[in-house]
Design a protein around this motif. Structure first.
Motif, mmCIF file in Angstrom:
data_model
loop_
_atom_site.group_PDB
_atom_site.id
_atom_site.type_symbol
_atom_site.label_atom_id
_atom_site.label_comp_id
_atom_site.label_asym_id
_atom_site.label_seq_id
_atom_site.Cartn_x
_atom_site.Cartn_y
_atom_site.Cartn_z
ATOM 1 N N SER A 142 60.851 -112.706 66.569
ATOM 2 C CA SER A 142 61.034 -113.318 65.739
ATOM 3 C C SER A 142 61.978 -112.992 65.065
ATOM 4 O O SER A 142 62.197 -111.146 65.087
ATOM 5 C CB SER A 142 60.366 -113.325 64.214
ATOM 6 N N ASP A 143 63.326 -113.789 64.558
ATOM 7 C CA ASP A 143 64.445 -112.813 64.014
ATOM 8 C C ASP A 143 65.196 -111.671 64.817
ATOM 9 O O ASP A 143 65.369 -111.172 63.964
ATOM 10 C CB ASP A 143 63.699 -112.825 62.126
ATOM 11 N N HIS A 145 68.350 -111.168 65.530
ATOM 12 C CA HIS A 145 69.782 -111.213 65.733
ATOM 13 C C HIS A 145 70.112 -110.514 66.447
ATOM 14 O O HIS A 145 70.829 -109.722 65.245
ATOM 15 C CB HIS A 145 69.129 -110.936 63.827
ATOM 16 N N ASP A 175 66.597 -117.846 65.068
ATOM 17 C CA ASP A 175 66.781 -116.632 65.145
ATOM 18 C C ASP A 175 67.430 -115.435 66.317
ATOM 19 O O ASP A 175 66.850 -114.347 65.678
ATOM 20 C CB ASP A 175 66.504 -115.946 63.294
ATOM 21 N N GLY A 205 65.802 -121.138 65.222
ATOM 22 C CA GLY A 205 65.905 -120.965 63.462
ATOM 23 C C GLY A 205 66.825 -121.432 62.805
ATOM 24 O O GLY A 205 67.444 -121.959 64.007
ATOM 25 N N HIS A 280 60.117 -121.739 62.447
ATOM 26 C CA HIS A 280 60.847 -120.932 61.590
ATOM 27 C C HIS A 280 60.140 -120.619 60.659
ATOM 28 O O HIS A 280 60.255 -119.564 60.314
ATOM 29 C CB HIS A 280 62.060 -121.064 61.947
ATOM 30 N N HIS A 301 61.647 -116.202 59.442
ATOM 31 C CA HIS A 301 62.746 -115.996 58.702
ATOM 32 C C HIS A 301 62.535 -115.547 57.508
ATOM 33 O O HIS A 301 64.064 -115.049 56.908
ATOM 34 C CB HIS A 301 62.594 -117.958 58.164
ATOM 35 N N HIS A 303 62.143 -112.644 56.446
ATOM 36 C CA HIS A 303 62.473 -110.444 56.967
ATOM 37 C C HIS A 303 61.449 -109.875 56.124
ATOM 38 O O HIS A 303 62.339 -109.234 55.586
ATOM 39 C CB HIS A 303 63.958 -110.036 56.856
ATOM 40 N N GLY A 338 59.774 -109.984 61.115
ATOM 41 C CA GLY A 338 61.286 -110.200 62.228
ATOM 42 C C GLY A 338 61.728 -108.949 62.842
ATOM 43 O O GLY A 338 60.979 -107.672 62.364
ATOM 44 N N CYS A 342 70.328 -109.230 60.240
ATOM 45 C CA CYS A 342 71.289 -109.912 59.968
ATOM 46 C C CYS A 342 72.824 -109.159 60.506
ATOM 47 O O CYS A 342 72.045 -107.806 59.515
ATOM 48 C CB CYS A 342 71.457 -111.095 58.963
#
Length: 366
Positions: A142-143, A145, A175, A205, A280, A301, A303, A338, A342
């Motif tokens: 997940s996530d 980025h 994401d 996401g 998400h 989502h 984090h 995650g 970001c």
């Protein structure tokens, strides 16, 4: 709710104001030193402006990774000075320690955000679990980025880690990437090499809708990444894997049929299959479990909250779901912290990134 816009527009100003008032003006410094500190802090707090001016995007600049890292470290250092300045208000004998400790915390926080995730195995017990799903291994990613700050080498390393986990099923809960395909495709492309016995499935996401989602859809199709959009598949006869788009589609000019609909996702699951939902954001987990008979929801989502303080705000916006496992009436929600961060806020404190391995069991003794 603390939003991205708030960070970009107001938090840098707030950090500068607090650091200047409590550290520069609140301590014994000569005029020249105060002016020097004011200039340094102003430069550190101009990170988002510098991103936009020289990188084209305040959230995800097109800049060399080392420049993004330096600017993030500088801003984190200024934020640390502001936070510790409040703690050591007027304690002049310890003034020297504030920028030193702030630098240490900035380095630790940014390192934790950039380093590779750890693998965490979670065993979930369902007494009525179908026999063919005993020991079933679901790996959640997940996530991620992937971006100009989180480049291809990192994605390749994560793919190798995931492929070594002997997954029955790989689930990507949103994401994946930050940036337009023309810039960021090379950073996320290694996900095409993910392998699992029952395949790789994904959902969108919120960040998927910040960029050219239609262009990204074509790229993912080319790479063999299959997305669930208000639909489900049956990796095993007794397993229904459903997925919905993120709530962000309700805020933009997107087709109404893209809006998340859990009931529609499981419309074809009518034989009592074990239901796994990919969504998400975790905030609707209780409703999904109670109203749609979801046995396991996998989300991301949040984090993990990033760090103490911010985590309280994110938790409130997510109905208390921030990180890890949440039992709900004999069923479960798992919120992944995650695999990445970001580009505009890569800091993690007391909040490691992770790849999650969910193992389904009929009994705790197995």
């Amino acid at each position: 709710m603390l939003t991205i816009g708030h960070f970009v527009n107001w938090v840098p100003c707030e950090v500068f104001a607090v650091a200047f008032l409590v550290f520069v003006l609140g301590t014994r410094m000569r005029i020249g030193a105060r002016i020097g500190w004011m200039v340094v802090l102003a430069i550190c707090c101009a990170k988002f402006w510098l991103f936009g001016a020289f990188g084209g995007n305040r959230y995800n600049p097109v800049l060399p990774a080392w420049i993004i890292l330096i600017l993030n470290l500088m801003f984190s250092w200024a934020a640390g000075i502001a936070a510790m300045g409040l703690v050591w208000w007027h304690r002049r004998t310890r003034v020297w320690a504030v920028p030193v400790l702030a630098a240490m915390l900035a380095a630790i926080g940014n390192w934790n955000g950039l380093c590779l995730p750890k693998v965490r195995e979670v065993r979930l017990v369902y007494p009525n679990l179908p026999r063919e799903l005993e020991g079933y291994r679901i790996v959640q990613v997940s996530d991620l980025h992937a971006s100009t700050a989180m480049r291809r080498w990192r994605t390749e390393s994560i793919v190798k880690m995931v492929n070594a986990l002997d997954a029955d099923l790989i689930c990507i809960t949103g994401d994946l990437v930050d940036g337009e395909p023309e810039v960021a495709a090379e950073f996320v492309e290694p996900i095409r090499n993910l392998r699992a016995k029952d395949g790789v499935w994904a959902i969108t996401g919120n960040h998927e809708y910040f960029y050219s989602v239609e262009k990204w859809r074509k790229r993912y199709d080319e790479w063999g990444i299959r997305f669930l959009e208000n639909s489900c598949v049956f990796p095993r006869e007794s397993l229904a894997l459903g997925g919905v788009n993120d709530f962000q589609v309700c805020r933009g000019k997107f087709p109404k049929e893209w809006r998340p609909d859990v009931a529609a996702a499981f419309a074809s699951a009518t034989n009592g299959e074990f239901r796994v939902l990919l969504q998400h954001q975790p905030k609707d987990a209780r409703e999904n479990i109670f109203n749609h008979n979801v046995d396991l929801q996998l989300s991301g989502h949040t984090h993990g909250g990033f760090m103490p303080g911010i985590s309280a705000v994110i938790s409130r916006a997510s109905n208390g779901f921030i990180r890890g496992l949440y039992p709900i009436c004999g069923k479960f929600l798992y919120v992944s912290p995650g695999c990445g961060q970001c580009a505009w806020l890569p800091v993690r404190f007391l909040d490691n990134s992770e790849i999650t391995v969910v193992v389904l069991r009929q009994s705790a003794n197995r």
